[in-house]
Design an enzyme around this catalytic site. Structure first.
Site, mmCIF file in Angstrom:
data_model
loop_
_atom_site.group_PDB
_atom_site.id
_atom_site.type_symbol
_atom_site.label_atom_id
_atom_site.label_comp_id
_atom_site.label_asym_id
_atom_site.label_seq_id
_atom_site.Cartn_x
_atom_site.Cartn_y
_atom_site.Cartn_z
ATOM 1 N N LYS A 179 0.882 -1.183 0.000
ATOM 2 C CA LYS A 179 0.000 0.000 0.000
ATOM 3 C C LYS A 179 0.916 1.229 0.000
ATOM 4 C CE LYS A 179 -1.894 3.087 2.012
ATOM 5 N NZ LYS A 179 -1.670 4.493 1.620
ATOM 6 N N GLU A 182 -0.609 7.545 -1.062
ATOM 7 C CA GLU A 182 -1.614 8.015 -2.023
ATOM 8 C C GLU A 182 -1.201 9.352 -2.654
ATOM 9 O OE1 GLU A 182 -1.695 7.731 1.172
ATOM 10 O OE2 GLU A 182 -2.888 9.275 2.181
ATOM 11 N N ARG A 183 -0.116 9.975 -2.118
ATOM 12 C CA ARG A 183 0.258 11.294 -2.646
ATOM 13 C C ARG A 183 1.142 11.192 -3.889
ATOM 14 N NH1 ARG A 183 1.987 14.038 2.977
ATOM 15 N NH2 ARG A 183 0.788 12.575 4.202
ATOM 16 N N SER A 232 4.878 8.225 9.709
ATOM 17 C CA SER A 232 5.008 9.090 10.885
ATOM 18 C C SER A 232 4.779 8.281 12.172
ATOM 19 C CB SER A 232 3.985 10.224 10.786
ATOM 20 O OG SER A 232 2.684 9.673 10.723
ATOM 21 N N CYS A 287 13.484 11.205 6.653
ATOM 22 C CA CYS A 287 13.500 10.827 8.065
ATOM 23 C C CYS A 287 14.921 10.836 8.614
ATOM 24 C CB CYS A 287 12.879 9.455 8.260
ATOM 25 S SG CYS A 287 13.871 8.174 7.537
ATOM 26 N N GLU A 389 8.779 17.018 14.793
ATOM 27 C CA GLU A 389 9.315 16.779 13.448
ATOM 28 C C GLU A 389 8.646 17.773 12.499
ATOM 29 O OE1 GLU A 389 8.124 13.137 11.383
ATOM 30 O OE2 GLU A 389 10.168 12.951 10.622
HETATM 31 P P1 NAD Z 1 2.143 9.052 7.148
HETATM 32 O O1 NAD Z 1 2.310 8.398 8.466
HETATM 33 O O2 NAD Z 1 1.159 10.149 7.021
HETATM 34 O O3 NAD Z 1 1.711 7.971 6.041
HETATM 35 C C1 NAD Z 1 2.422 6.765 5.870
HETATM 36 C C2 NAD Z 1 1.461 5.723 5.318
HETATM 37 O O4 NAD Z 1 0.414 5.490 6.266
HETATM 38 C C3 NAD Z 1 0.792 6.131 4.010
HETATM 39 O O5 NAD Z 1 0.734 5.034 3.154
HETATM 40 C C4 NAD Z 1 -0.587 6.572 4.453
HETATM 41 O O6 NAD Z 1 -1.574 6.364 3.469
HETATM 42 C C5 NAD Z 1 -0.862 5.692 5.667
HETATM 43 N N1 NAD Z 1 -1.739 6.353 6.644
HETATM 44 C C6 NAD Z 1 -1.829 7.681 6.890
HETATM 45 N N2 NAD Z 1 -2.735 7.908 7.862
HETATM 46 C C7 NAD Z 1 -3.218 6.708 8.232
HETATM 47 C C8 NAD Z 1 -4.186 6.292 9.214
HETATM 48 N N3 NAD Z 1 -4.816 7.167 9.987
HETATM 49 N N4 NAD Z 1 -4.431 4.980 9.349
HETATM 50 C C9 NAD Z 1 -3.786 4.081 8.577
HETATM 51 N N5 NAD Z 1 -2.866 4.420 7.638
HETATM 52 C C10 NAD Z 1 -2.587 5.711 7.466
HETATM 53 O O7 NAD Z 1 3.599 9.520 6.676
HETATM 54 P P2 NAD Z 1 3.975 10.388 5.411
HETATM 55 O O8 NAD Z 1 3.540 11.795 5.637
HETATM 56 O O9 NAD Z 1 3.584 9.703 4.172
HETATM 57 O O10 NAD Z 1 5.581 10.304 5.490
HETATM 58 C C11 NAD Z 1 6.357 11.147 6.303
HETATM 59 C C12 NAD Z 1 6.680 10.509 7.628
HETATM 60 O O11 NAD Z 1 7.330 9.258 7.413
HETATM 61 C C13 NAD Z 1 7.652 11.321 8.454
HETATM 62 O O12 NAD Z 1 7.228 11.297 9.791
HETATM 63 C C14 NAD Z 1 8.973 10.608 8.295
HETATM 64 O O13 NAD Z 1 9.895 10.782 9.349
HETATM 65 C C15 NAD Z 1 8.513 9.198 8.215
HETATM 66 N N6 NAD Z 1 9.505 8.349 7.574
HETATM 67 C C16 NAD Z 1 10.203 7.506 8.380
HETATM 68 C C17 NAD Z 1 11.178 6.711 7.830
HETATM 69 C C18 NAD Z 1 11.959 5.757 8.690
HETATM 70 O O14 NAD Z 1 12.619 4.899 8.140
HETATM 71 N N7 NAD Z 1 11.901 5.852 10.010
HETATM 72 C C19 NAD Z 1 11.450 6.764 6.452
HETATM 73 C C20 NAD Z 1 10.700 7.629 5.659
HETATM 74 C C21 NAD Z 1 9.720 8.420 6.244
#
Ligand code: NAD
Length: 505
Positions: A179, A182-183, A232, A287, A389
């Site tokens: 999955k 979606e962006r 996140s 990240c 963050e």
């Molecule tokens: P996000 O948490 O908003 O989304 C990540 C995924 O979760 C997406 O596929 C999204 O559709 C899904 N999602 C979002 N809200 C949800 C919900 N309420 N219930 C279930 N699924 C949901 O993160 P983002 O904005 O796409 O990415 C940025 C974040 O990812 C930052 O916090 C960054 O630090 C983190 N990140 C961490 C790493 C790492 O390895 N630790 C690597 C890359 C990014």
């Protein structure tokens, strides 16, 4: 991506080797450099996600029994196809994420290295063997596939992070449902089609685009045995709790707030150049980005600030398609407003705004989500811009008196993803790497992202679960150990009935 005439402008799903529409619910996808919607993405219904899981379950028995070397060869072919299609993939990343093309190529290359590592699977899956653990008894451990596995990935690395997950999962004999974010879904779907072209049988990798409905279906369906998540921290925590509640193996990598320490003896020019890329590269949407510098002593802090000001003035901000630019736009209008709000908050909380990126305009791209680089001095723990963050081009300098004080700041922070020290003092560097409570540590290396044959993961609230992503930990995450102890009576060794616990005494 979609061949259905009615949904040409909608990115659909990829199930059982075929493009599937399911466009009842959709969401627009934007080009962040123009602010225009370029396509839309389908948000899968529960039934579509269940179809994807069923497809993965159907493909599993044959794929599990496919010799590891044959599975590995698919990975080798995929590596070549990814290299051959690198420009197309990078263009899709830039068009939907906004990062500059060189950066898109960089993330793809790191992803390809994970595919390359997955092609070593036959070696990695060899197991452990012991002869004569008892009279005429041999014992061995093997690493068996789990079944259907799933991955949920963030927007900031649409090619690389999925490649952290599914190549290793399928090389170990599992099937997969991915999955993506979606962006920026298009590059992920192109890669899935290349995997099919490389010889991955239909159903071994399925992609469902979507939102919480999709994710919750994956978390709750008993056919899914393990879930990898990157995103996140609040969502990572939810995924971990919900997945574990439903009996799955879960690794959930979350957010970060990485500090870099600059010691008084550091090569300041080198440190500042490194910090520029680490703070502002990919618009700070990494990240492993460095949003905080802890300068030891006022003299060091003053020098770092002065040099950063000079470097920031040289930076070129504009669309990622122009190779002359260093930094592109942020991902969405909403995120742009959020990051700008952090700069406002920093000013309101009393940090010194040295460079203000809020007024940035890119001619011809007035509706793009461009924010210039911002730099704060005198950032202090407790401020929102210190604690949270930001995920944008905002760098804060914290002034500390000595290494111990700087390390305490890092250890006290809720996140523990990455950190780095700039110094010429080997003893200080060794002490730092040994004691700091962070999962990935750099010495004069600002983005210590482990290579594909190590594993990636933070500590504290940057990772929920035990095993890190990709590398050797991925072999353990995507397999379960089985230990077999075997004796053949025909070996001539006979034992009478024994009621005591068997041992080698
Ligand atoms: P996000 O948490 O908003 O989304 C990540 C995924 O979760 C997406 O596929 C999204 O559709 C899904 N999602 C979002 N809200 C949800 C919900 N309420 N219930 C279930 N699924 C949901 O993160 P983002 O904005 O796409 O990415 C940025 C974040 O990812 C930052 O916090 C960054 O630090 C983190 N990140 C961490 C790493 C790492 O390895 N630790 C690597 C890359 C990014």
């Amino acid at each position: 991506m979609n061949n259905d005439k009615n949904v040409t402008s909608t990115v659909g799903h990829f199930i059982d080797g075929k493009t599937v529409a399911d466009t009842a619910r959709t969401q627009p996808v934007f080009n962040p450099a123009t602010g225009q919607s370029t396509t839309s993405v389908a948000l899968a219904s529960k039934a579509t996600v269940e179809d994807a899981i069923a497809s993965a379950e159907k493909a599993y028995p044959a794929w599990r029994n496919t010799p590891p070397l044959k599975r590995a060869r698919v990975m080798s072919r995929l590596k070549t196809l990814l290299e051959d299609n690198a420009d197309r993939i990078a263009q899709l990343i830039t068009a939907e994420h906004g990062k500059v093309l060189a950066d898109a190529h960089g993330e793809l290359q790191r992803g390809i290295e994970n595919v390359e590592y997955a092609s070593y699977a036959p070696q990695l899956l060899k197991g452990e063997h012991s002869r004569n653990v008892g009279p005429g008894i041999d014992s061995w451990s093997e690493f068996q596939a789990l079944g259907v596995t799933a991955g949920i990935t963030p927007f900031n690395f649409p090619a690389m992070v999925p490649l952290w997950m599914w190549p290793m999962a399928v090389a170990c004999g599992n099937t997969f449902v991915l999955k993506p974010s979606e962006r920026d879904p298009s590059s992920t779907l192109l890669i899935a089609q290349l995997a099919l072209e490389a010889g991955l049988p239909p159903g071994v990798l399925n992609v469902v685009n979507g939102d919480k409905v999709t994710v919750d279906t994956l978390l709750q369906d008993p056919r899914v045995k393990a879930v990898s998540f990157v995103g996140s921290t609040p969502i990572a925590e939810y995924i971990y709790a919900e997945g574990c509640k439903h009996g799955k193996r879960v690794q959930a990598l979350g957010g970060a707030k990485n500090h870099a320490i600059v010691m008084p003896d550091a090569d300041i020019d080198n440190a500042v150049k490194a910090l520029m890329g680490a703070a502002y590269g990919s618009c700070g949407e990494r990240c492993m980005a460095i949003p905080l510098v802890v300068a030891i002593g006022d003299e060091t802090a003053d020098k770092v600030i002065e040099s950063l000001k000079v470097e920031i003035a040289r930076m070129k901000v504009g669309p990622g398609t122009d190779n002359g630019n260093d930094m592109g736009p942020l991902i969405t209008r909403q995120h742009f407003e959020k990051v700008k709000g952090y700069v406002d908050a920093g000013v309101a909380e009393g940090a010194t705004l040295v460079v203000d990126g809020r007024g940035m305009k890119v001619p011809g791209h007035e509706d793009g989500y461009f924010l210039g680089a911002s730099l704060f001095d005198n950032v202090k723990p407790g401020m929102k811009i210190y604690q949270e963050e930001i995920f944008g081009p905002v760098l804060g300098v914290v002034r500390a008196g000595n290494l111990q004080e700087a390390m305490k700041l890092i250890d006290d922070h809720e996140y523990g993803n990455g950190t780095c020290i700039f110094t010429r003092d080997g003893e200080a560097a060794r002490y730092f790497t040994d004691h700091i409570q962070v999962g990935m540590v750099g010495v004069n290396v600002p983005l210590p992202v482990p290579v594909a044959y190590h594993s990636f993961g933070g500590w504290k609230r940057s990772l929920f679960g035990d095993l890190h992503a990709y590398g050797p930990d991925a072999v353990r995450f995507y397999t379960k150990r089985k230990t077999i102890t075997q004796r053949w009576p025909s070996a001539g060794v006979r034992e009478g009935t024994v009621f005591s616990f068997p041992s080698s005494k």
